[in-house]
Motif scaffolding. Structure first.
Motif, PDB file in Angstrom:
ATOM      1  N   PHE A  76      10.100   2.581   1.659  1.00 19.78           N
ATOM      2  CA  PHE A  76       9.660   3.887   2.138  1.00 19.78           C
ATOM      3  C   PHE A  76      10.492   5.024   1.544  1.00 19.78           C
ATOM      4  O   PHE A  76       9.964   6.106   1.277  1.00 19.78           O
ATOM      5  CB  PHE A  76       9.680   3.949   3.663  1.00 19.78           C
ATOM      6  CG  PHE A  76       8.510   3.262   4.309  1.00 19.78           C
ATOM      7  CD1 PHE A  76       7.213   3.682   4.061  1.00 19.78           C
ATOM      8  CD2 PHE A  76       8.696   2.184   5.155  1.00 19.78           C
ATOM      9  CE1 PHE A  76       6.131   3.060   4.642  1.00 19.78           C
ATOM     10  CE2 PHE A  76       7.621   1.549   5.741  1.00 19.78           C
ATOM     11  CZ  PHE A  76       6.329   1.978   5.487  1.00 19.78           C
ATOM     12  N   LEU A  77      11.773   4.798   1.325  1.00 16.40           N
ATOM     13  CA  LEU A  77      12.593   5.827   0.673  1.00 16.40           C
ATOM     14  C   LEU A  77      12.127   6.063  -0.758  1.00 16.40           C
ATOM     15  O   LEU A  77      12.032   7.212  -1.208  1.00 16.40           O
ATOM     16  CB  LEU A  77      14.073   5.429   0.689  1.00 16.40           C
ATOM     17  CG  LEU A  77      14.795   5.622   2.018  1.00 16.40           C
ATOM     18  CD1 LEU A  77      16.198   5.020   1.962  1.00 16.40           C
ATOM     19  CD2 LEU A  77      14.853   7.094   2.420  1.00 16.40           C
ATOM     20  N   LEU A  99       8.997   8.019  -0.558  1.00 14.04           N
ATOM     21  CA  LEU A  99       9.328   9.407  -0.224  1.00 14.04           C
ATOM     22  C   LEU A  99       9.747  10.186  -1.474  1.00 14.04           C
ATOM     23  O   LEU A  99       9.338  11.329  -1.682  1.00 14.04           O
ATOM     24  CB  LEU A  99      10.459   9.422   0.811  1.00 14.04           C
ATOM     25  CG  LEU A  99      10.944  10.765   1.332  1.00 14.04           C
ATOM     26  CD1 LEU A  99       9.851  11.477   2.107  1.00 14.04           C
ATOM     27  CD2 LEU A  99      12.166  10.579   2.204  1.00 14.04           C
ATOM     28  N   LYS A 111       4.887  12.562   2.145  1.00 11.81           N
ATOM     29  CA  LYS A 111       6.321  12.501   2.407  1.00 11.81           C
ATOM     30  C   LYS A 111       6.612  12.330   3.898  1.00 11.81           C
ATOM     31  O   LYS A 111       7.526  11.594   4.278  1.00 11.81           O
ATOM     32  CB  LYS A 111       7.011  13.736   1.835  1.00 11.81           C
ATOM     33  CG  LYS A 111       6.982  13.719   0.305  1.00 11.81           C
ATOM     34  CD  LYS A 111       7.753  14.848  -0.319  1.00 11.81           C
ATOM     35  CE  LYS A 111       7.716  14.652  -1.834  1.00 11.81           C
ATOM     36  NZ  LYS A 111       8.659  15.458  -2.543  1.00 11.81           N
ATOM     37  N   ILE A 112       5.827  12.979   4.739  1.00 15.15           N
ATOM     38  CA  ILE A 112       5.999  12.830   6.185  1.00 15.15           C
ATOM     39  C   ILE A 112       5.685  11.393   6.605  1.00 15.15           C
ATOM     40  O   ILE A 112       6.406  10.791   7.408  1.00 15.15           O
ATOM     41  CB  ILE A 112       5.107  13.836   6.948  1.00 15.15           C
ATOM     42  CG1 ILE A 112       5.641  15.249   6.758  1.00 15.15           C
ATOM     43  CG2 ILE A 112       5.018  13.484   8.429  1.00 15.15           C
ATOM     44  CD1 ILE A 112       4.703  16.348   7.231  1.00 15.15           C
ATOM     45  N   ALA A 138       5.854   8.702   4.696  1.00 16.45           N
ATOM     46  CA  ALA A 138       6.932   7.846   4.196  1.00 16.45           C
ATOM     47  C   ALA A 138       8.166   7.968   5.081  1.00 16.45           C
ATOM     48  O   ALA A 138       8.822   6.965   5.403  1.00 16.45           O
ATOM     49  CB  ALA A 138       7.261   8.203   2.752  1.00 16.45           C
ATOM     50  N   LEU A 139       8.482   9.194   5.498  1.00 17.83           N
ATOM     51  CA  LEU A 139       9.627   9.411   6.384  1.00 17.83           C
ATOM     52  C   LEU A 139       9.424   8.704   7.723  1.00 17.83           C
ATOM     53  O   LEU A 139      10.363   8.132   8.276  1.00 17.83           O
ATOM     54  CB  LEU A 139       9.860  10.909   6.580  1.00 17.83           C
ATOM     55  CG  LEU A 139      11.088  11.297   7.391  1.00 17.83           C
ATOM     56  CD1 LEU A 139      12.362  10.768   6.733  1.00 17.83           C
ATOM     57  CD2 LEU A 139      11.163  12.815   7.537  1.00 17.83           C
ATOM     58  N   SER A 140       8.190   8.733   8.235  1.00 19.34           N
ATOM     59  CA  SER A 140       7.928   8.024   9.495  1.00 19.34           C
ATOM     60  C   SER A 140       8.130   6.521   9.309  1.00 19.34           C
ATOM     61  O   SER A 140       8.615   5.834  10.212  1.00 19.34           O
ATOM     62  CB  SER A 140       6.524   8.334  10.025  1.00 19.34           C
ATOM     63  OG  SER A 140       5.535   7.711   9.240  1.00 19.34           O
ATOM     64  N   VAL A 194      10.321   5.169   7.246  1.00 18.32           N
ATOM     65  CA  VAL A 194      11.781   5.002   7.240  1.00 18.32           C
ATOM     66  C   VAL A 194      12.300   4.974   8.670  1.00 18.32           C
ATOM     67  O   VAL A 194      13.098   4.101   9.046  1.00 18.32           O
ATOM     68  CB  VAL A 194      12.474   6.136   6.437  1.00 18.32           C
ATOM     69  CG1 VAL A 194      13.988   6.084   6.624  1.00 18.32           C
ATOM     70  CG2 VAL A 194      12.116   6.058   4.965  1.00 18.32           C
ATOM     71  N   ILE A 195      11.832   5.932   9.474  1.00 21.99           N
ATOM     72  CA  ILE A 195      12.308   6.047  10.866  1.00 21.99           C
ATOM     73  C   ILE A 195      11.929   4.799  11.672  1.00 21.99           C
ATOM     74  O   ILE A 195      12.766   4.244  12.395  1.00 21.99           O
ATOM     75  CB  ILE A 195      11.760   7.330  11.523  1.00 21.99           C
ATOM     76  CG1 ILE A 195      12.412   8.557  10.867  1.00 21.99           C
ATOM     77  CG2 ILE A 195      11.992   7.324  13.030  1.00 21.99           C
ATOM     78  CD1 ILE A 195      11.743   9.879  11.218  1.00 21.99           C
ATOM     79  N   TYR A 247       3.412   1.827  12.492  1.00 25.65           N
ATOM     80  CA  TYR A 247       3.216   2.597  11.260  1.00 25.65           C
ATOM     81  C   TYR A 247       1.753   2.958  11.013  1.00 25.65           C
ATOM     82  O   TYR A 247       1.453   4.133  10.735  1.00 25.65           O
ATOM     83  CB  TYR A 247       3.827   1.846  10.063  1.00 25.65           C
ATOM     84  CG  TYR A 247       3.633   2.562   8.762  1.00 25.65           C
ATOM     85  CD1 TYR A 247       4.333   3.727   8.470  1.00 25.65           C
ATOM     86  CD2 TYR A 247       2.722   2.100   7.818  1.00 25.65           C
ATOM     87  CE1 TYR A 247       4.154   4.402   7.275  1.00 25.65           C
ATOM     88  CE2 TYR A 247       2.536   2.764   6.619  1.00 25.65           C
ATOM     89  CZ  TYR A 247       3.249   3.920   6.351  1.00 25.65           C
ATOM     90  OH  TYR A 247       3.039   4.584   5.172  1.00 25.65           O
TER      91      TYR A 247
END
Length: 196
Positions: free
Chosen positions: A51-52, A55, A70-71, A73-75, A77-78, A95
């Motif tokens: 995911f990084l 991103l 990007k949002i 992908a960030l979700s 990561v989280i 996800y």
């Protein structure tokens, strides 16, 4: 020591982007396979890296899609990091719900702040759209909003059910078939409208 040419760098970036897209599409199968074979301690860090990379490499046709990608992908990561830190596999299952929620927000807000997303995409290929086509793109955007509500609700149900096989079947198979079916139907309707 030789430096790489801009063309080689561009090709490498394209290959990396394609690889990232394939990995994200395969996410449900990766989660199913990873949880069954390695456990959260190995799977979650791998997903965080994927995911990084997504991103950092995401490029969209429209700035809204780039921001959304990007949002999303960030979700990822989280959710992967939370799963790893909390030793809670259930977090990974949310996800697809997040993806549908973010897509619904993007498409839905474009109905209130025109032009709708589908019209923006259509204008990339044909800048001067007839009035009838503009109306049609608004309707298609509405249909996608309904789809994201339905798809997100079923994805949420599969999460709450806690059956990894059902979750993988729907989110890694049936959901993609439904997306393909909707795109196919829309293409047929669009061609008929263009002919008519």
């Amino acid at each position: 020591m030789t430096s790489s040419s801009p063309l080689q760098t561009s090709r490498l970036a394209m290959v990396l982007q394609v690889l990232m897209v394939l990995l994200i599409i395969a996410y449900p199968f990766a989660v199913w396979l990873g949880l069954n074979n390695w456990g959260i301690g190995i799977l979650a860090p791998i997903l965080i890296v994927v995911f990084l990379l997504r991103l950092l490499t995401f490029r969209g046709k429209l700035s809204q899609f780039t921001a959304l990608g990007k949002i999303i992908a960030l979700s990822g990561v989280i959710l992967a990091a939370a799963s790893w830190l909390l030793h809670e596999t259930q977090m990974l299952l949310y996800y697809p719900v997040a993806v549908n929620g973010f897509l619904l927000l993007l498409f839905g807000q474009s109905l209130f702040f025109p032009p709708p997303i589908v019209e923006r995409l259509a204008r990339l290929a044909q800048p001067e759209l007839p009035v009838r086509a503009v109306s049609y793109t608004r309707r298609v955007t509405q249909v996608w909003c309904v789809f994201f509500i339905f798809n997100g609700a079923v994805a949420l149900y599969t999460c709450l059910r806690g059956d990894i096989a059902l979750w993988t079947l729907y989110n890694g198979g049936i959901s993609y078939l439904l997306i393909g079916l909707l795109m196919g139907i829309e293409w047929i309707v669009r061609k008929r409208i263009q002919r008519g």
